[in-house]
Design an enzyme around this catalytic site. Sequence first.
Site, PDB file in Angstrom:
ATOM      1  N   HIS A   8      11.688  11.775  12.572  1.00 28.06           N
ATOM      2  CA  HIS A   8      10.862  13.031  12.789  1.00 28.06           C
ATOM      3  C   HIS A   8      10.788  13.427  14.357  1.00 28.06           C
ATOM      4  CE1 HIS A   8       7.193  10.726  14.316  1.00 28.06           C
ATOM      5  NE2 HIS A   8       7.333  10.041  13.017  1.00 28.06           N
ATOM      6  N   GLU A  81       5.886   6.886   5.691  1.00 34.33           N
ATOM      7  CA  GLU A  81       6.013   5.940   6.531  1.00 34.33           C
ATOM      8  C   GLU A  81       5.086   4.751   5.915  1.00 34.33           C
ATOM      9  OE1 GLU A  81       7.281   4.150   8.711  1.00 34.33           O
ATOM     10  OE2 GLU A  81       7.060   4.818  10.894  1.00 34.33           O
TER      11      GLU A  81
END
Length: 202
Positions: A8, A81
């Site tokens: 990201h 994550e």
Amino acid sequence: MELYIIRHGETVWNKAGKIQGYSDIPLNENGRSLAATTGKALENVHFDRIFSSPLVRAYETAQLIRGKRNIAIEKQEELKEIGFGIMEGSLYKEEMCNTESPIYKFFKHPEEYAPPQGGETIEHLCKRAADFLENKIFPLEKSCERVLIVAHGAMNKAILTYVKKLEKKDFWSGTFQKNCAVTVIEIKDAKMRILEEGKVLA
């Protein structure tokens, strides 16, 4: 089939040096710019499927990279994550000055890492990555030419841990993937080969 695996874009917490984990932090303006630049560099690359972590920093990155393509972005819980529990929001630099900190262990000695309260083990993260590859990606080999995955630093390392068959102590080996950097993996007859690792597109 090729997998394009992207981390990201930058967030406010990235900029401030804070540990993110499950915390759902949006992109900052630089993060959006990085994602848009990466999207521009990949605008002529065809993708059959796009998978993203459900966390907003990854999903927004996927949207910006997708651009004008008429293709759905499929959120996958497995791509989140690693969770750092009560350590989320702590400052990376401060934790790295304490050799007994779980954060220090995670980045410097992953084989010794024990998650803080509410956190996730590296083994569980790697299992999520393996399950995603085996159940969602490998079955696409015959029907897809190219697949895009947008996720996170540790999650993407967990994918590479599977590809490279690494031991836990070598979790962070290889190139550190910067925000919006691209790793490309070839899958042929269920065998995986890294073509690019952590390449920054401009």
